[in-house]
Design an enzyme around this catalytic site. Structure first.
Site, PDB file in Angstrom:
ATOM      1  N   LYS A  63     -16.407  -5.796  93.101  1.00 47.50           N
ATOM      2  CA  LYS A  63     -15.885  -4.447  92.830  1.00 47.50           C
ATOM      3  C   LYS A  63     -15.867  -4.091  91.335  1.00 47.50           C
ATOM      4  CE  LYS A  63     -13.046  -3.755  96.945  1.00 47.50           C
ATOM      5  NZ  LYS A  63     -11.726  -3.412  97.482  1.00 47.50           N
ATOM      6  N   ASP A  99     -10.232   3.168  97.655  1.00 51.97           N
ATOM      7  CA  ASP A  99      -9.077   2.343  98.043  1.00 51.97           C
ATOM      8  C   ASP A  99      -7.773   3.101  97.735  1.00 51.97           C
ATOM      9  OD1 ASP A  99     -10.347   0.105  99.112  1.00 51.97           O
ATOM     10  OD2 ASP A  99     -10.492  -0.913  97.175  1.00 51.97           O
TER      11      ASP A  99
HETATM   12  P1  NAP Z   1      -7.763 -10.146  93.843  1.00 51.43           P
HETATM   13  O1  NAP Z   1      -8.389  -9.256  92.832  1.00 51.43           O
HETATM   14  O2  NAP Z   1      -8.270 -11.536  94.015  1.00 51.43           O
HETATM   15  O3  NAP Z   1      -6.173 -10.211  93.480  1.00 51.43           O
HETATM   16  C1  NAP Z   1      -5.295 -10.993  94.227  1.00 51.43           C
HETATM   17  C2  NAP Z   1      -3.885 -10.986  93.585  1.00 51.43           C
HETATM   18  O4  NAP Z   1      -3.051 -11.747  94.457  1.00 51.43           O
HETATM   19  C3  NAP Z   1      -3.808 -11.616  92.208  1.00 51.43           C
HETATM   20  O5  NAP Z   1      -2.962 -10.853  91.393  1.00 51.43           O
HETATM   21  C4  NAP Z   1      -3.201 -12.992  92.471  1.00 51.43           C
HETATM   22  O6  NAP Z   1      -2.300 -13.406  91.470  1.00 51.43           O
HETATM   23  C5  NAP Z   1      -2.366 -12.735  93.699  1.00 51.43           C
HETATM   24  N1  NAP Z   1      -2.229 -13.973  94.492  1.00 51.43           N
HETATM   25  C6  NAP Z   1      -3.243 -14.646  95.109  1.00 51.43           C
HETATM   26  N2  NAP Z   1      -2.747 -15.737  95.730  1.00 51.43           N
HETATM   27  C7  NAP Z   1      -1.381 -15.747  95.476  1.00 51.43           C
HETATM   28  C8  NAP Z   1      -0.328 -16.615  95.827  1.00 51.43           C
HETATM   29  N3  NAP Z   1      -0.537 -17.713  96.586  1.00 51.43           N
HETATM   30  N4  NAP Z   1       0.928 -16.303  95.423  1.00 51.43           N
HETATM   31  C9  NAP Z   1       1.154 -15.214  94.671  1.00 51.43           C
HETATM   32  N5  NAP Z   1       0.181 -14.349  94.274  1.00 51.43           N
HETATM   33  C10 NAP Z   1      -1.074 -14.615  94.686  1.00 51.43           C
HETATM   34  O7  NAP Z   1      -7.826  -9.503  95.308  1.00 51.43           O
HETATM   35  P2  NAP Z   1      -7.815  -7.926  95.675  1.00 51.43           P
HETATM   36  O8  NAP Z   1      -9.189  -7.389  95.673  1.00 51.43           O
HETATM   37  O9  NAP Z   1      -6.787  -7.271  94.816  1.00 51.43           O
HETATM   38  O10 NAP Z   1      -7.355  -7.979  97.218  1.00 51.43           O
HETATM   39  C11 NAP Z   1      -6.062  -8.441  97.547  1.00 51.43           C
HETATM   40  C12 NAP Z   1      -5.746  -8.202  99.030  1.00 51.43           C
HETATM   41  O11 NAP Z   1      -5.764  -6.816  99.350  1.00 51.43           O
HETATM   42  C13 NAP Z   1      -6.706  -8.876 100.017  1.00 51.43           C
HETATM   43  O12 NAP Z   1      -5.943  -9.448 101.050  1.00 51.43           O
HETATM   44  C14 NAP Z   1      -7.539  -7.725 100.549  1.00 51.43           C
HETATM   45  O13 NAP Z   1      -8.010  -7.962 101.860  1.00 51.43           O
HETATM   46  C15 NAP Z   1      -6.489  -6.599 100.541  1.00 51.43           C
HETATM   47  N6  NAP Z   1      -7.125  -5.249 100.526  1.00 51.43           N
HETATM   48  C16 NAP Z   1      -6.903  -4.453 101.590  1.00 51.43           C
HETATM   49  C17 NAP Z   1      -7.462  -3.189 101.609  1.00 51.43           C
HETATM   50  C18 NAP Z   1      -7.225  -2.293 102.802  1.00 51.43           C
HETATM   51  O14 NAP Z   1      -7.981  -1.319 102.970  1.00 51.43           O
HETATM   52  N7  NAP Z   1      -6.218  -2.533 103.607  1.00 51.43           N
HETATM   53  C19 NAP Z   1      -8.258  -2.733 100.545  1.00 51.43           C
HETATM   54  C20 NAP Z   1      -8.445  -3.599  99.437  1.00 51.43           C
HETATM   55  C21 NAP Z   1      -7.862  -4.864  99.448  1.00 51.43           C
HETATM   56  P3  NAP Z   1      -2.772 -14.129  90.089  1.00 51.43           P
HETATM   57  O15 NAP Z   1      -3.072 -12.999  89.152  1.00 51.43           O
HETATM   58  O16 NAP Z   1      -1.604 -14.938  89.711  1.00 51.43           O
HETATM   59  O17 NAP Z   1      -3.996 -14.946  90.448  1.00 51.43           O
END
Ligand code: NAP
Length: 266
Positions: A63, A99
């Site tokens: 992204k 999003d």
């Molecule tokens: P990303 O860029 O990898 O960010 C993930 C975030 O979660 C980071 O800030 C990370 O913290 C934190 N994290 C990961 N594992 C953790 C843990 N065990 N404990 C605490 N914090 C944790 O991912 P993203 O693109 O933002 O996506 C995140 C989620 O949103 C996914 O599940 C995705 O499927 C969902 N999503 C849903 C939609 C929808 O349409 N419903 C759309 C987009 C995304 P750190 O900074 O400390 O690593």
């Protein structure tokens, strides 16, 4: 036939092909939406022009990386720092972000955003879209993240407050939004926060939609909160993509039903 694509790696888990193909078929559009597990992003973007692919959804992990290969970025993609949608207008590729619109539509069905406070867990791409959506609708976001440096950077960019995720007990807000993947299938027994703190929120939204009822949402329901899964956000971000690609309003309720049935069956 018009071709649309999903760029990600991996893409096997994605429900976008099912949802988009069902929508195109219902709309009577002669189109196919094809998932591509991308090995080389630059070449894949060249392929959009070369193959005359009309529009592309972009997912993890591309992204942000895709931005530099596009001809233009709209305001939301620039501010969020992530593109989930590419529009091909005669070979000119514009990066956009739906999003935040999907989240905004989903939230507004259940809660007023204007002048309300939203605690946002996480500081990745989804969190950035959430912060942008809340600010655009007149709300106040508060960032909570595990990695302080990343959380502080995001808070600084958007002028909001940051707390370490361990300090969540200090926060009271109208709504808590989980943007971390904690609790997502197959790790469904986990929640990103202790259940005891959930009484500090009126509404809890989980961006995860598989499973529909995460541990966080189960705990929140027990604590008396209004709960929202990520399903509606997912449907509306996809519907907004189709609107951008075709100029036509997609059948949102039908799309929701298709995804819901798939999730209930799995
Ligand atoms: P990303 O860029 O990898 O960010 C993930 C975030 O979660 C980071 O800030 C990370 O913290 C934190 N994290 C990961 N594992 C953790 C843990 N065990 N404990 C605490 N914090 C944790 O991912 P993203 O693109 O933002 O996506 C995140 C989620 O949103 C996914 O599940 C995705 O499927 C969902 N999503 C849903 C939609 C929808 O349409 N419903 C759309 C987009 C995304 P750190 O900074 O400390 O690593």
């Amino acid at each position: 036939m018009k071709i649309f694509a999903l760029f990600g790696n991996p893409t096997g888990h994605s429900l976008s092909p099912l949802m988009h193909n069902a929508a195109f078929s219902k709309m009577g559009i002669d189109a196919r939406y094809v998932p591509f597990c991308v090995e080389n992003l630059e070449d894949a973007v060249k392929g959009i022009r070369g193959l005359n692919i009309c529009g592309v959804s972009v997912t993890i992990p591309f992204k942000t990386a895709v931005m530099k290969y596009l001809d233009e970025l709209d305001d939301s993609a620039l501010k969020i720092g992530a593109v989930n949608t590419i529009v091909n207008d005669g070979g000119r590729l514009t990066g956009r972000n739906t999003d935040w619109i999907g989240l905004s539509i989903a939230l507004k069905k259940s809660i007023k955003i204007d002048k309300k406070t939203f605690a946002i867990l996480g500081a990745g791409g989804a969190a950035r879209a959430a912060v942008y959506a809340v600010l655009m609708e007149g709300g106040t976001p508060i960032i909570l993240n595990r990695t302080a440096e990343k959380g502080r950077k995001l808070a600084g960019e958007f002028g909001c407050k940051f707390y370490h995720i361990d300090d969540i007990g200090k926060i009271k807000a109208d709504c808590l939004i989980n943007t971390t993947p904690v609790g997502m299938s197959p790790d469904t027994g986990k929640s990103p926060v202790e259940s005891a703190i959930l009484t500090n929120f009126r509404c809890v939204m989980d961006m995860i939609y598989n499973p529909l009822r995460t541990k966080l949402l189960e705990d929140a329901e027990k604590a008396g909160c209004t709960v929202l899964s990520g399903l509606d956000m997912f449907v509306h971000q996809g519907a907004e993509q189709i609107k951008m690609w075709t100029g036509m309003e997609p059948p949102r309720e039908f799309m929701r039903q298709v995804v819901l049935e798939k999730l209930m069956a799995s």
